[in-house]
Design a protein around this motif. Structure first.
Motif, PDB file in Angstrom:
ATOM      1  N   ASN A  14       0.833  -1.216   0.000  1.00 19.91           N
ATOM      2  CA  ASN A  14       0.000   0.000   0.000  1.00 19.91           C
ATOM      3  C   ASN A  14       0.861   1.256   0.000  1.00 19.91           C
ATOM      4  N   ALA A  15       1.940   1.216   0.772  1.00 19.40           N
ATOM      5  CA  ALA A  15       2.845   2.372   0.797  1.00 19.40           C
ATOM      6  C   ALA A  15       3.374   2.655  -0.606  1.00 19.40           C
ATOM      7  N   GLN A  16       3.763   1.595  -1.297  1.00 16.22           N
ATOM      8  CA  GLN A  16       4.284   1.767  -2.657  1.00 16.22           C
ATOM      9  C   GLN A  16       3.224   2.333  -3.599  1.00 16.22           C
ATOM     10  N   ARG A  17       2.027   1.788  -3.494  1.00 15.39           N
ATOM     11  CA  ARG A  17       0.933   2.240  -4.358  1.00 15.39           C
ATOM     12  C   ARG A  17       0.667   3.737  -4.130  1.00 15.39           C
ATOM     13  N   GLU A 130     -19.280 -14.406   7.471  1.00 19.07           N
ATOM     14  CA  GLU A 130     -19.743 -13.106   6.962  1.00 19.07           C
ATOM     15  C   GLU A 130     -19.983 -13.175   5.446  1.00 19.07           C
ATOM     16  N   PRO A 131     -21.070 -12.594   4.966  1.00 24.83           N
ATOM     17  CA  PRO A 131     -21.292 -12.590   3.520  1.00 24.83           C
ATOM     18  C   PRO A 131     -20.460 -11.538   2.791  1.00 24.83           C
ATOM     19  N   GLU A 132     -19.928 -10.578   3.543  1.00 21.40           N
ATOM     20  CA  GLU A 132     -19.100  -9.559   2.891  1.00 21.40           C
ATOM     21  C   GLU A 132     -18.021  -9.058   3.848  1.00 21.40           C
ATOM     22  N   SER A 133     -16.968  -8.504   3.221  1.00 22.52           N
ATOM     23  CA  SER A 133     -15.932  -7.827   3.993  1.00 22.52           C
ATOM     24  C   SER A 133     -15.569  -6.556   3.235  1.00 22.52           C
ATOM     25  N   GLY A 134     -14.432  -5.974   3.552  1.00 26.87           N
ATOM     26  CA  GLY A 134     -14.080  -4.748   2.835  1.00 26.87           C
ATOM     27  C   GLY A 134     -12.950  -4.019   3.507  1.00 26.87           C
ATOM     28  N   ILE A 135     -12.866  -2.734   3.206  1.00 26.76           N
ATOM     29  CA  ILE A 135     -11.810  -1.903   3.794  1.00 26.76           C
ATOM     30  C   ILE A 135     -12.438  -0.722   4.526  1.00 26.76           C
ATOM     31  N   THR A 136     -11.736  -0.258   5.538  1.00 26.50           N
ATOM     32  CA  THR A 136     -12.156   0.941   6.263  1.00 26.50           C
ATOM     33  C   THR A 136     -10.966   1.890   6.344  1.00 26.50           C
ATOM     34  N   GLU A 168      -6.505 -11.142  -0.922  1.00 21.35           N
ATOM     35  CA  GLU A 168      -6.237 -10.610  -2.260  1.00 21.35           C
ATOM     36  C   GLU A 168      -7.358  -9.660  -2.710  1.00 21.35           C
ATOM     37  N   LYS A 169      -8.597 -10.054  -2.455  1.00 18.62           N
ATOM     38  CA  LYS A 169      -9.724  -9.159  -2.804  1.00 18.62           C
ATOM     39  C   LYS A 169      -9.607  -7.823  -2.056  1.00 18.62           C
ATOM     40  N   ILE A 170      -9.237  -7.926  -0.781  1.00 16.42           N
ATOM     41  CA  ILE A 170      -9.122  -6.717   0.048  1.00 16.42           C
ATOM     42  C   ILE A 170      -7.976  -5.837  -0.466  1.00 16.42           C
ATOM     43  N   HIS A 171      -6.871  -6.464  -0.817  1.00 16.93           N
ATOM     44  CA  HIS A 171      -5.756  -5.683  -1.365  1.00 16.93           C
ATOM     45  C   HIS A 171      -6.196  -4.927  -2.615  1.00 16.93           C
ATOM     46  N   GLN A 172      -6.966  -5.573  -3.454  1.00 15.41           N
ATOM     47  CA  GLN A 172      -7.410  -4.884  -4.683  1.00 15.41           C
ATOM     48  C   GLN A 172      -8.235  -3.651  -4.328  1.00 15.41           C
ATOM     49  N   TYR A 175      -5.792  -0.949  -3.062  1.00 12.41           N
ATOM     50  CA  TYR A 175      -5.024  -0.295  -4.128  1.00 12.41           C
ATOM     51  C   TYR A 175      -5.922   0.654  -4.929  1.00 12.41           C
ATOM     52  N   ARG A 176      -7.168   0.272  -5.058  1.00  8.81           N
ATOM     53  CA  ARG A 176      -8.077   1.102  -5.857  1.00  8.81           C
ATOM     54  C   ARG A 176      -8.442   2.401  -5.135  1.00  8.81           C
TER      55      ARG A 176
END
Ligand code: GRF
Length: 190
Positions: A14-17, A130-136, A168-172, A175-176
């Motif tokens: 993430n730092a690099q991105r 859990e049916p979903e996760s994500g980023i905060t 991997e999904k969370i990383h995407q 990065y987005r």
């Protein structure tokens, strides 16, 4: 012209991105990458990116004014935590009110707090069905993962997901969105 320092304890993707996102940016610059971990891969990334870095010990971080002084000397306006595992000491919180931002790889307020980092987060999300996760993305205060939430993005968790595929999904998502959200915050009071 906001000047940013990134704190990271590990890999540093993430730092690099973020650093790449702000390369050549008209106002925002990444001035420092700081780590508590001398073996962190983020330090190699910092060198490759040409961004000055420094490693600090627990004693330096909590019991001396070295890090606030370094941040001051470099004219740092905002601190971005990108996979940084230590609690921020009161002196730094006081010097950067509302100006320290963290990313957490789950939908807070669930799956946060002390010890909830890395794969442990994804393991807990899957174990709970859990049916979903994500980023905060959130402001940082004196507690782990409890500051005011700025932004969340979600992804489905499927029955076939493992902690690795979910990571991997969370990383995407990270990065987005992370760099863009940081840009909005740090340029909002320019
Ligand atoms: C990210 O998932 C971030 O949400 C969490 O730690 C991880 C760091 O990954 N706080 P990396 O070091 O940026 O690759």
């Amino acid at each position: 012209m906001p000047r940013l320092a990134i704190f990271a304890s590990g890999n540093g993707s993430n730092a690099q991105r973020i650093a790449e996102y702000f390369e050549g940016h008209p106002s925002v610059s990444i001035r420092l990458i700081l780590s508590n971990n001398p073996a962190a891969f983020v330090l190699k990334r910092a060198a490759a990116l040409g961004i000055p870095s420094e490693v600090f010990s627990r004693n330096t971080f909590y019991d001396t004014g070295r890090i606030p002084a370094l941040l001051r000397e470099n004219g740092i306006d905002f601190i971005i935590l990108a996979g940084f595992l230590w609690l921020i000491p009161p002196g730094i919180l006081a010097a950067f009110p509302g100006r320290i931002i963290n990313i957490h790889p789950a939908l807070l307020p669930k799956y946060g707090g002390k010890g909830m980092y890395g794969m442990r987060v994804h393991e807990a999300v899957i174990a709970a069905g859990e049916p979903e996760s994500g980023i905060t993305i959130h402001h940082v205060d004196e507690c782990y993962d409890e500051g005011k939430i700025i932004f969340q993005a979600r992804c489905p968790v499927s029955p076939a997901d493992t902690p690795e595929t979910l990571a991997e999904k969370i990383h995407q998502l990270e990065y987005r969105y992370f760099a863009e959200v940081v840009e909005k915050i740090v340029t909002s009071d320019e």
